[in-house]
Motif scaffolding. Structure first.
Motif, mmCIF file in Angstrom:
data_model
loop_
_atom_site.group_PDB
_atom_site.id
_atom_site.type_symbol
_atom_site.label_atom_id
_atom_site.label_comp_id
_atom_site.label_asym_id
_atom_site.label_seq_id
_atom_site.Cartn_x
_atom_site.Cartn_y
_atom_site.Cartn_z
ATOM 1 N N MET A 1 0.850 -1.183 0.000
ATOM 2 C CA MET A 1 0.000 0.000 0.000
ATOM 3 C C MET A 1 0.889 1.238 0.000
ATOM 4 N N LYS A 2 0.286 2.410 -0.300
ATOM 5 C CA LYS A 2 1.026 3.656 -0.311
ATOM 6 C C LYS A 2 0.836 4.403 1.008
ATOM 7 N N ALA A 3 1.891 5.113 1.398
ATOM 8 C CA ALA A 3 1.836 5.942 2.598
ATOM 9 C C ALA A 3 2.719 7.165 2.382
ATOM 10 N N ILE A 4 2.417 8.236 3.112
ATOM 11 C CA ILE A 4 3.214 9.464 3.068
ATOM 12 C C ILE A 4 4.173 9.418 4.249
ATOM 13 N N THR A 5 5.466 9.405 3.971
ATOM 14 C CA THR A 5 6.446 9.268 5.040
ATOM 15 C C THR A 5 7.444 10.419 5.023
ATOM 16 N N VAL A 6 8.112 10.593 6.144
ATOM 17 C CA VAL A 6 9.076 11.675 6.306
ATOM 18 C C VAL A 6 10.135 11.239 7.301
ATOM 19 N N ILE A 7 11.334 11.784 7.170
ATOM 20 C CA ILE A 7 12.363 11.609 8.188
ATOM 21 C C ILE A 7 12.306 12.834 9.090
ATOM 22 N N PRO A 8 11.762 12.725 10.293
ATOM 23 C CA PRO A 8 11.671 13.897 11.173
ATOM 24 C C PRO A 8 13.037 14.534 11.393
ATOM 25 N N GLY A 9 13.056 15.850 11.341
ATOM 26 C CA GLY A 9 14.305 16.583 11.514
ATOM 27 C C GLY A 9 15.080 16.788 10.237
ATOM 28 N N GLN A 10 14.612 16.218 9.136
ATOM 29 C CA GLN A 10 15.323 16.345 7.851
ATOM 30 C C GLN A 10 14.400 16.982 6.834
ATOM 31 N N ALA A 11 14.612 18.240 6.554
ATOM 32 C CA ALA A 11 13.790 18.951 5.585
ATOM 33 C C ALA A 11 13.927 18.319 4.205
ATOM 34 N N GLY A 12 12.833 18.318 3.450
ATOM 35 C CA GLY A 12 12.852 17.805 2.090
ATOM 36 C C GLY A 12 12.806 16.295 1.986
ATOM 37 N N SER A 13 12.514 15.600 3.077
ATOM 38 C CA SER A 13 12.536 14.131 3.059
ATOM 39 C C SER A 13 11.167 13.501 2.852
ATOM 40 N N VAL A 14 10.120 14.294 2.735
ATOM 41 C CA VAL A 14 8.770 13.731 2.606
ATOM 42 C C VAL A 14 8.608 13.071 1.237
ATOM 43 N N ARG A 15 7.913 11.936 1.204
ATOM 44 C CA ARG A 15 7.661 11.245 -0.053
ATOM 45 C C ARG A 15 6.497 10.282 0.121
ATOM 46 N N VAL A 16 5.931 9.883 -0.999
ATOM 47 C CA VAL A 16 4.914 8.832 -1.018
ATOM 48 C C VAL A 16 5.606 7.559 -1.473
ATOM 49 N N GLU A 17 5.459 6.492 -0.701
ATOM 50 C CA GLU A 17 6.168 5.259 -1.014
ATOM 51 C C GLU A 17 5.316 4.043 -0.699
ATOM 52 N N GLU A 18 5.728 2.922 -1.248
ATOM 53 C CA GLU A 18 5.090 1.649 -0.933
ATOM 54 C C GLU A 18 5.624 1.151 0.411
ATOM 55 N N GLU A 329 0.611 14.655 -4.241
ATOM 56 C CA GLU A 329 0.776 16.112 -4.167
ATOM 57 C C GLU A 329 0.700 16.612 -2.726
ATOM 58 N N PHE A 330 0.965 15.729 -1.765
ATOM 59 C CA PHE A 330 0.937 16.133 -0.358
ATOM 60 C C PHE A 330 1.820 17.341 -0.103
ATOM 61 N N ASP A 331 3.007 17.344 -0.678
ATOM 62 C CA ASP A 331 3.945 18.439 -0.462
ATOM 63 C C ASP A 331 3.346 19.765 -0.927
ATOM 64 N N ALA A 332 2.648 19.758 -2.057
ATOM 65 C CA ALA A 332 2.010 20.982 -2.549
ATOM 66 C C ALA A 332 0.900 21.436 -1.619
ATOM 67 N N GLY A 333 0.230 20.490 -0.973
ATOM 68 C CA GLY A 333 -0.837 20.842 -0.049
ATOM 69 C C GLY A 333 -0.355 21.558 1.194
ATOM 70 N N LEU A 334 0.938 21.441 1.480
ATOM 71 C CA LEU A 334 1.502 22.120 2.647
ATOM 72 C C LEU A 334 1.605 23.628 2.434
ATOM 73 N N ARG A 335 1.612 24.053 1.173
ATOM 74 C CA ARG A 335 1.786 25.468 0.847
ATOM 75 C C ARG A 335 0.421 26.096 0.617
ATOM 76 N N LYS A 336 0.085 27.048 1.456
ATOM 77 C CA LYS A 336 -1.227 27.685 1.366
ATOM 78 C C LYS A 336 -1.341 28.517 0.086
ATOM 79 N N GLU A 337 -2.482 28.420 -0.551
ATOM 80 C CA GLU A 337 -2.813 29.243 -1.698
ATOM 81 C C GLU A 337 -3.858 30.269 -1.290
ATOM 82 N N PRO A 338 -4.011 31.355 -2.059
ATOM 83 C CA PRO A 338 -5.033 32.351 -1.714
ATOM 84 C C PRO A 338 -6.403 31.696 -1.573
ATOM 85 N N GLY A 339 -7.070 32.015 -0.489
ATOM 86 C CA GLY A 339 -8.404 31.453 -0.253
ATOM 87 C C GLY A 339 -8.418 30.137 0.479
#
Length: 349
Positions: A1-18, A329-339
């Motif tokens: 299955m897919k999951a959104i994972t990150v290495i805490p403390g390491q910027a830019g490490s977020v990804r979607v992986e099996e 597109e989880f990473d894009a969702g972190l950035r607020k857009e107008p509205g």
């Protein structure tokens, strides 16, 4: 299955992986993930800031704590059935446990050894399937639908209002006017609950564009911008949802005598500035003001919030969810857009 994972403390490490599917030992209830809400805590984890810790012995953390899912399997006697719409509670009691944790008040944990799904030492809900123990599941009214993803942030406000109500019992007078500072998801849910309590609700935000003013007006509230000392509101209750230090310091000045000020926001800035501490002390003492902070929620607060959402205008709640993104597109969702108010991830895409 897919999951959104990150290495805490390491910027830019977020990804979607099996990743491997959830094991039965992780909880008797198997849930299909539907939606995942994104909040400021997720942003801080992804940016490698102070929040976030992986499960012991692991490098990566499955992120996400604002959940919505549908039950696939549940044990007999759990009160759950296949097809139920559910939300997972975030915090788990510490292993000692301290006295509050022993009484299901893990939101008041005294030794800091609690764990949290998607934040601290436990995988979160950012996966296509997850398992959970029945005692940490909250079942939703089916009519709430996708709006159930708002339950976790709503639980924070249910607790905030519960604690405020307790402080207000110290005198015979009852509050009439509530001020909410900040019109993000937390602030708007705070305003909703204030209106549900029959209060005159005012909401202060930094900008008057986008959907926020109309959302407040449709609640029957009044929307303001500008300096809190100049809007002409004298609140009996304040729900502070920004964490902006100068604003917090100004609240005792504008509040009525015997007011209760609840702080739900955490400052993300490093500029401590200067505060008129002597004046603030004088205001607090001479006006019998209570000012307190609150974080997290216990099971009863989730249940209170579920009732509040069920009786709310469902079309109004729909308008809080302003953008949906697929997992990739989880990473894009972190950035607020107008509205933007609440951005959610569709875990089925």
């Amino acid at each position: 299955m897919k999951a959104i994972t990150v290495i805490p403390g390491q910027a830019g490490s977020v990804r979607v992986e099996e990743v491997r599917g959830p094991e039965p030992g992780e909880g008797q209830v198997l849930v299909q993930g539907l939606l995942l809400g994104i909040c400021g805590t997720d942003v801080e984890i992804v940016e490698g800031l102070e929040h976030g810790a992986p499960p012991p012995g692991r490098e990566r953390l499955v992120i996400g704590h604002e959940s919505l899912g549908r039950v696939l399997e549940a044990p007999a006697g759990s009160g759950l059935a296949e097809g139920d719409l559910v939300v997972g509670i975030v915090r788990r009691p510490d292993p000692v446990p301290c006295e509050p944790c022993a009484h299901e008040e893990w939101d008041f944990c005294r030794n800091g050894r609690f764990t949290e799904r998607g934040i601290k030492e436990r995988d979160g809900y950012g996966a296509q399937r997850w398992r959970i123990e029945p005692e940490y599941v909250v079942r939703l009214d089916s009519g709430v639908g996708d709006r159930g993803v708002l339950l976790e942030p709503a639980s924070i406000l249910a607790k905030a209002w519960e604690q405020t109500d307790r402080f207000l019992t110290r005198t015979s007078w009852r509050p009439r006017v509530a001020l909410v500072t900040g019109a993000g998801p937390i602030g708007l849910l705070a305003a909703l609950m204030g209106v549900q309590r029959g209060m005159e609700v005012h909401v202060l935000d930094v900008a008057d564009g986008g959907p926020k003013p109309q959302l407040v007006a449709d609640l029957g509230g009044v929307f303001h911008t500008g300096d809190v000392t100049g809007i002409g509101v004298e609140p009996d209750v304040v729900m502070e949802c920004t964490g902006h230090g100068p604003l917090v310091f100004a609240l005792p000045e504008v509040a009525t005598p015997d007011a209760v000020i609840c702080l739900t926001g955490i400052s993300s800035g490093s500029d401590l500035g200067e505060a008129p501490l002597e004046l603030i002390n004088r205001e607090l003492v001479l006006k019998n003001t209570v000012i307190f902070g609150t974080v997290n929620a216990a099971r009863r607060h989730y249940q209170q919030a579920a009732a509040d959402l069920a009786k709310a205008d469902q079309d109004w709640l729909d308008r809080l969810i302003t953008r949906r993104v697929p997992m990739e597109e989880f990473d894009a969702g972190l950035r607020k857009e107008p509205g933007d108010i609440k951005v959610v991830v569709d875990l089925t895409l």
